[in-house]
Every structure is written in structure tokens, then in C-alpha cells.
Design an enzyme around this catalytic site. Structure first.
Site, short mmCIF file in Angstrom:
data_model
loop_
_atom_site.label_atom_id
_atom_site.label_comp_id
_atom_site.label_asym_id
_atom_site.label_seq_id
_atom_site.Cartn_x
_atom_site.Cartn_y
_atom_site.Cartn_z
CB CYS A 1 80.34 16.45 48.77
SG CYS A 1 81.46 15.12 48.24
CB ALA B 1 75.95 21.84 46.88
N PRO B 2 74.29 21.83 49.73
CG PRO B 2 72.23 22.13 50.83
CD PRO B 2 73.27 21.08 50.51
N GLY B 3 75.48 23.87 51.22
CA GLY B 3 76.29 24.86 51.91
C GLY B 3 76.08 25.00 53.40
N GLY B 4 75.19 24.22 53.99
CA GLY B 4 74.95 24.36 55.42
C GLY B 4 76.19 24.07 56.25
CE LYS B 5 77.03 17.67 57.29
NZ LYS B 5 75.82 17.51 56.43
CG ASP C 1 83.61 14.05 40.13
OD1 ASP C 1 83.69 13.65 41.32
OD2 ASP C 1 83.06 13.38 39.24
CG ASP D 1 77.75 16.03 53.90
OD1 ASP D 1 77.43 15.07 54.63
OD2 ASP D 1 76.93 16.88 53.51
CB CYS E 1 71.69 12.91 55.47
SG CYS E 1 71.50 12.95 53.68
#
Length: 442
Positions: free
Chosen positions: A258, A260-264, A309, A325, A378
Site C-alpha cells: 500500500c 502511496a504517497p511513497g515515503g516508505k 488492490d 502499510d 499511523c
């Protein structure tokens, strides 16, 4: 800028859009100075953050209930009260006068008189209106004082106790630090710090991780040359801790289910290096475009994006490590997203558990024998965290809790030593988060 703030608040409330998006759309109309944008942003987020307490004050000042007012006038009064009661640098006369002028534009003569009377009375009764009297039941007292919905106030008091719950609510009302992660493939942390300092940006080391730093910058980060050059990524340290728990190695194949938004995703890609592979999946093609922007800007060709998905079959791979995530209530990020406290309900938490468990089970199927699976969120809610992991382990005995490898001694306070991370804003100074590390039998 008060009218811009008012319009953004009305859009966010009436159209159910994010305050950030409402503000950005209005900012694009004119080239506003950064100082004016910062003032409007503080007004918007402050009014949203303190909504319950502001409405409690309004209830003391009005003959009727705040709900009886038109949305425009209710928002104008909230803005006026926020400036008078909770901001320390706006003169009383300026807050009152501009609120009356807004009432003239968005109401009628009666609401003009009402706005003027309410705000002038608030100035006279400032001490009595500041917060509820002691002696109320703690759910109501803390909920109004710190401006949280009753269901969430009760939930945290029941779990943590009155004083820790109050500390958690206070932490959620403090604007969080702006943290960035260094792209170590392109620059060393000390060199980036010096570059930013030369541009007049205040820089401090990260609280937990050496490749993170906290900065103060009121302008658009995206316009900084260092950002355009892909030298850093905006990211909270709690997200970095989850990647450290995953502990990817150089040259490995990692799935971010999962992404987005791509930080990890980009952090994992930095660590596996050019010889590794990161398969980044998300169900939203729109959100994947943001991941692609980060990937290109940071020069991470080892990332492969897949629109799918995560709960459905469609990926034929056995990865060294898989990160799930999962979508969650986000209640660990209330300091950044004050609107979440009003958008979320207890029913949302119950609803999300099924999706979270389905994603975790799908991710488990992508882990090769002996590989590592990390589930992260989070949120600080056990229903979405420990209980999901426990339910998964009951169904899948081939996975067991796995303590992190070579875990730095300085990070002992954020982990339980058996493969789980849990952070609280009031304790650890970062977003509230959870991550659990499991290893598949080999």
C-alpha cells in the site's frame, strides 16, 4: 487573508474536502506572500483544531445554540473567537472589526450586530470563557478543554487514564515539527544540513534516526533547489522507524503493498540500492502518480509501480520482505490532520479491521520462506494494530514475531524487543504509529 481562510473553512465543511486542498485552490488565485499564506493556514487549522472548545465558548455567549446559526456566521464567529482567545498576536480590535466586516458580506444587519456583540462580550469575559470549570466529568472536561469529540476523549481516558490522555490530547494540539529524510544516495546528511542553513533554513538533527532532520521553513518546500534535486523527502520519523523495522538489505526484492504517497517506498529503495527491486502497489492510479513523481525526482530506478488492490490476487512474486502499510483511521497523526478528530468515528475503526486483516493476509502470501513481513499503521488504536496482528497469527501459525536485527540501543524506547514498534506523540515526539515484524517459517 481572513476571507480566504473563511472560504477555505466553508469549502472544507460543506464539500467534505481536505482543508489543505481547499486552501491550495484559493492560494492559486493570486500570488500571496508566504507570510499571508501562513496566517490564513493558521486560522484554518486553528479553527478546525479547536472547534469544540470554540463552540463551547459560543454556547456561553449566545442565547441559542451555535448550530442555529448559518454556516457562514458560525465560521466567522469561530474565527473571531480563535483570534481573541487562542492567538496571542492579533489585537482585539482587529479581530473584532474584521469579523464584523465579514458578517456584513456573508450575512445581514442582524448578524452584523450579533457578531459585534458576541466578540465584544468575549473580550470582557475572556477569563471566564477560557475553559470549562474544574469538576466536570473528565470525558467532558478534557473533551472541551482540548477540543476532541466525546467518543475519542472517553476512549483514550479508558485506555490510558486521565493524565496520560490529557497529555496525548495536548500533543495532538501542538503543531508538529516539519521533518525530512535525507536521500543518502545523493547527499550526506551533514552536507544537506549545511546547504539548507546557507539558505536561511533552521535545521536540527532528527530525534531518533540519523538520516532525518527537523527544519523550519514557512515557504513552499517543493520550490527549494535541494528538493527539486531529490536530496530529501518530507517524512515523519515514525514512518522511518517502520522501514527500519522491515530492515531491507542491499540487493533484495521488497514489496510495498500500500505504497502511496511513497515515503516508505522511496526509503526502502534507497536502502536496497540500484541492485535491488521495490515493487510498489496501490489501488489508486492518482496516488501512484505522486509516488512516480517522488521516484523520478530522487533518481530511484529500482522502483516498479503496480496499480492493484492489495487485497486481490494479481502479483506473482516471492519477496525477501513485504511491507503492509495498511489504510487506517490515522488517529496518530491528529497533530498534522486536526480534521481527522471530526471525520472519524468509532464505527470507522471497526470497519477498517476487516480490510487491514485482508491486506495482511495477502501480503503474507508474497513473502518467501524465511522472509520478513511488516504490518504498519499511523494509528494508536489497538483494534487496528495489536488485535489485527493477533488475529492474523491465529490464522497463520507459519508466521511468528521476530525481533529486529541489530536494533540500535538508542531506539529501545520505541520497541518492545519482540518485533513491535509503538509511538505516542506525547511520549516520543513523533506521530503516533504502530509496526509489527513477523518472519515466515523457512
Amino acid at each position: 487573508m481572513r476571507e480566504i481562510a473563511l472560504q477555505a473553512l466553508h469549502r472544507a465543511e460543506s464539500r467534505d474536502i481536505l482543508p489543505r486542498d481547499a486552501l491550495n485552490a484559493l492560494f492559486q488565485r493570486h500570488a500571496f506572500p508566504d507570510r499571508d499564506k501562513a496566517f490564513a493556514t493558521e486560522l484554518v487549522y486553528g479553527v478546525i483544531r479547536w472547534r469544540r472548545r470554540l463552540d463551547w465558548m459560543l454556547g456561553q455567549l449566545l442565547r441559542g445554540k451555535p448550530e442555529s446559526l448559518t454556516p457562514w456566521i458560525r465560521l466567522i464567529l469561530r474565527m473571531g473567537l480563535y483570534q481573541l482567545m487562542l492567538m496571542d498576536r492579533v489585537p482585539d480590535a482587529a479581530a473584532t472589526h474584521t469579523s464584523v466586516e465579514l458578517a456584513r458580506r456573508y450575512g445581514h444587519q442582524g448578524t452584523v450586530r450579533l457578531t459585534n456583540a458576541v466578540l465584544r462580550t468575549a473580550v470582557r469575559q475572556r477569563d471566564q470563557l477560557s475553559r470549562p470549570a474544574r469538576g466536570e466529568d473528565p470525558v467532558t472536561e478534557l473533551g472541551v478543554t482540548h477540543s476532541y469529540p466525546a467518543w475519542l476523549s472517553k476512549r483514550w481516558i479508558d485506555r490510558y487514564g486521565v493524565d496520560p490522555a490529557a497529555a496525548l490530547m495536548e500533543a495532538g494540539n501542538r503543531p508538529p515539527p516539519l521533518t525530512i529524510r535525507v536521500n543518502a544516495l545523493r547527499v550526506a546528511a551533514p552536507d544537506l544540513a549545511e546547504t539548507l542553513k546557507d539558505q536561511g533554513i533552521h535545521v536540527e538533527p532528527g530525534r531518533w534516526l540519523p538520516d532525518f532532520m527537523s527544519i523550519r521553513h514557512a515557504g513552499d518546500l517543493g520550490r527549494l533547489p535541494a528538493h527539486e534535486a531529490g536530496l530529501f523527502q518530507v517524512q515523519d520519523e515514525s514512518a522511518g522507524l517502520a522501514v527500519r523495522l522491515l530492515a531491507p538489505k542491499t540487493g533484495e526484492t521488497v514489496v510495498d503493498l500500500c505504497c502511496a504517497p511513497g515515503g516508505k517506498t522511496t526509503y526502502i529503495a534507497q536502502i536496497v540500492g540500484a541492485g535491488g527491486r521495490v515493487i510498489a502497489c496501490d489501488s489508486s492510479t492518482h496516488r501512484l502518480r505522486r509516488v512516480e513523481e517522488h521516484r523520478r525526482r530522487m533518481g530511484l530506478g529500482q522502483v516498479r509501480l503496480v496499480a492493484m488492490d492489495g487485497r486481490s490476487p494479481g502479483l506473482d512474486v516471492k519477496a525477501d520482505r513485504v511491507l503492509v502499510d495498511a489504510p487506517c483511521s490515522g488517529l496518530g497523526t491528529i497533530a498534522r490532520r486536526p480534521d481527522l478528530r471530526w471525520r472519524r468515528t468509532a464505527e470507522d475503526i471497526d470497519r477498517l479491521r476487516g480490510e487491514q486483516l485482508a491486506l495482511l493476509e495477502r501480503g503474507a502470501g508474497l513473502v518467501k520462506p524465511g522472509g520478513v513481513l511488516v504490518y504498519s499503521t499511523c494509528t494508536i488504536e489497538p483494534d487496528e494494530n495489536e488485535e489485527v496482528v493477533a488475529a492474523f497469527c491465529d490464522r497463520h501459525p507459519g508466521f511468528r514475531a521476530d525481533g529486529p536485527e541489530d536494533w540500535p540501543e538508542g531506539l529501545a524506547r520505541v520497541t518492545d524487543g519482540v518485533g513491535r514498534i509503538a509511538t505516542l506523540p506525547s511520549v516520543h515526539g513523533v506521530d503516533g504509529s504502530f509496526a509489527a515484524r513477523l518472519r515466515r517459517a523457512g
